[in-house]
Design a protein around this motif. Structure first.
Motif, PDB file in Angstrom:
ATOM      1  N   UNK A 267      45.491  34.347  48.481  1.00  0.00           N
ATOM      2  CA  UNK A 267      44.579  35.499  48.491  1.00  0.00           C
ATOM      3  C   UNK A 267      43.134  35.045  48.601  1.00  0.00           C
ATOM      4  N   UNK A 268      42.801  33.948  47.965  1.00  0.00           N
ATOM      5  CA  UNK A 268      41.427  33.457  47.995  1.00  0.00           C
ATOM      6  C   UNK A 268      41.019  33.004  49.390  1.00  0.00           C
TER       7      UNK A 268
ATOM      8  N   UNK B 107      37.479  33.476  53.492  1.00  0.00           N
ATOM      9  CA  UNK B 107      37.649  32.229  52.751  1.00  0.00           C
ATOM     10  C   UNK B 107      36.608  31.973  51.681  1.00  0.00           C
ATOM     11  N   UNK B 108      35.778  32.974  51.352  1.00  0.00           N
ATOM     12  CA  UNK B 108      34.705  32.753  50.385  1.00  0.00           C
ATOM     13  C   UNK B 108      34.958  33.428  49.042  1.00  0.00           C
ATOM     14  N   UNK B 109      36.099  34.055  48.877  1.00  0.00           N
ATOM     15  CA  UNK B 109      36.396  34.776  47.642  1.00  0.00           C
ATOM     16  C   UNK B 109      36.485  33.806  46.472  1.00  0.00           C
ATOM     17  N   UNK B 110      35.855  34.163  45.362  1.00  0.00           N
ATOM     18  CA  UNK B 110      35.858  33.302  44.189  1.00  0.00           C
ATOM     19  C   UNK B 110      37.243  33.274  43.551  1.00  0.00           C
ATOM     20  N   UNK B 111      37.473  32.268  42.703  1.00  0.00           N
ATOM     21  CA  UNK B 111      38.759  32.159  42.019  1.00  0.00           C
ATOM     22  C   UNK B 111      38.992  33.363  41.112  1.00  0.00           C
ATOM     23  N   UNK B 112      37.938  33.811  40.408  1.00  0.00           N
ATOM     24  CA  UNK B 112      38.089  34.966  39.521  1.00  0.00           C
ATOM     25  C   UNK B 112      38.384  36.230  40.313  1.00  0.00           C
TER      26      UNK B 112
ATOM     27  N   UNK C  16      22.026  41.006  50.084  1.00  0.00           N
ATOM     28  CA  UNK C  16      22.310  40.220  48.883  1.00  0.00           C
ATOM     29  C   UNK C  16      22.902  38.872  49.272  1.00  0.00           C
ATOM     30  N   UNK C  17      22.603  37.869  48.466  1.00  0.00           N
ATOM     31  CA  UNK C  17      23.234  36.564  48.675  1.00  0.00           C
ATOM     32  C   UNK C  17      24.728  36.679  48.388  1.00  0.00           C
ATOM     33  N   UNK C  18      25.528  36.023  49.233  1.00  0.00           N
ATOM     34  CA  UNK C  18      26.963  36.023  49.008  1.00  0.00           C
ATOM     35  C   UNK C  18      27.748  36.442  50.225  1.00  0.00           C
ATOM     36  N   UNK C  19      29.066  36.320  50.123  1.00  0.00           N
ATOM     37  CA  UNK C  19      29.962  36.631  51.220  1.00  0.00           C
ATOM     38  C   UNK C  19      30.487  38.051  51.170  1.00  0.00           C
TER      39      UNK C  19
END
Length: 308
Positions: free
Chosen positions: A180-181, A186-191, A271-274
């Motif tokens: 899923x991550x 491919x940038x999804x965090x582990x949480x 915003x910063x981030x994916x």
């Protein structure tokens, strides 16, 4: 901060289908319908929904996703079907006026819902700008042929996810979370991956498999054209605010491709981030912008601002 930080799980029958819902806040709060993205589920809003002040947030697992029912084999997962479901769901909830918070594919559903229901007060899109999957004008027939070939191939060869319901897809929970991550960008965090996966996994005892309908990974035979997707955006009449990730799927050329279709008073915040920045790192800035967007009066037009 909202009271009732922990979400609650509910179920509702809509259009003859069973829908799983996740809710936050008091029912007396401002109604907010939260629509998740493709292959996601209501857990997409697990970190931001409790921070929406004086709001009652209802996040359904869309049909075929998470813990909601799959559609029949002779039906599909078109955006306009999701929008029709959501229009009926709002009616079941008894909402007269409400706001919509959408992420990714959820913004495409929201753009069509806006054409069906004129009682929407505010719309907020998170890393999405309407229908995410479209076909170019003139390619509809070839797209339909390709989609049908892929479906027949998946059913015939029992591709990943199309195996029997008793067959495990993963030997361990961590294997499922890692898959899923690594999907989408491919940038999804582990949480974030764990939150989404845990709502979408069945424990078979000897392993795990996804709850969601495997047909979701295949293209729908009849998708909106790019021109149609833009038309739905152009006809949004309520205040619209976009929260986009600088490393998300709608930065750069993707934003330039759709920006001409945005209503003239749209506000855009970067915003910063994916693609899942609202789930990976829900900053205080994002939370405050969401609270302002959902509480703003409809009394007049908003000045368009673009922060990049």
């Amino acid at each position: 901060m909202n009271q009732g930080r922990n979400g609650r799980d509910l179920t509702l029958d809509v259009n003859g289908n069973h829908f799983a819902l996740r809710t936050w806040g008091k029912e007396s709060g401002r109604p907010v319908l939260a629509l998740h993205g493709w292959l996601d589920n209501a857990a997409s809003f697990e970190l931001i929904a409790p921070e929406l002040r004086n709001c009652f947030v209802v996040a359904p697992d869309l049909a075929g996703h998470g813990r909601s029912d799959h559609r029949r084999a002779d039906s599909g997962y078109y955006l306009w079907e999701h929008a029709d479901d959501m229009n009926a769901l709002v009616e079941c909830l008894g909402w007269k006026r409400f706001s919509v918070l959408g992420h990714s594919m959820g913004t495409g559903v929201a753009s069509i819902l806006a054409a069906m229901n004129r009682n929407i007060e505010h719309m907020v899109f998170i890393d999405g700008m309407g229908a995410p999957f479209t076909v170019d004008d003139g390619n509809t027939v070839e797209h339909l042929r390709k989609a049908q070939r892929l479906l027949r191939l998946a059913l015939r060869t029992r591709l990943h996810g199309f195996s029997g319901p008793e067959e495990a897809q993963f030997n361990s929970l961590e294997m499922a979370i890692n898959e899923r991550r690594n999907s989408i960008d491919g940038s999804l965090s582990a949480e974030g991956a764990r939150l989404l996966a845990m709502r979408d996994l069945l424990n078979l005892g000897h392993g795990y498999r996804w709850r969601h309908d495997p047909r979701l990974v295949l293209p729908e035979p009849l998708q909106l054209t790019e021109r149609q997707a833009c038309e739905f955006l152009q006809h949004i009449t309520c205040p619209l605010q976009l929260m986009l990730g600088r490393q998300g799927l709608f930065a750069g050329s993707a934003f330039d491709k759709r920006k001409h279709a945005l209503p003239p008073d749209t506000r855009v915040h970067w915003h910063d981030g994916g693609h899942h920045f609202h789930l990976d790192n829900p900053t205080t800035t994002l939370i405050e912008q969401l609270n302002v967007a959902l509480a703003t009066s409809d009394s007049g037009p908003q000045q368009r601002i673009v922060n990049q």
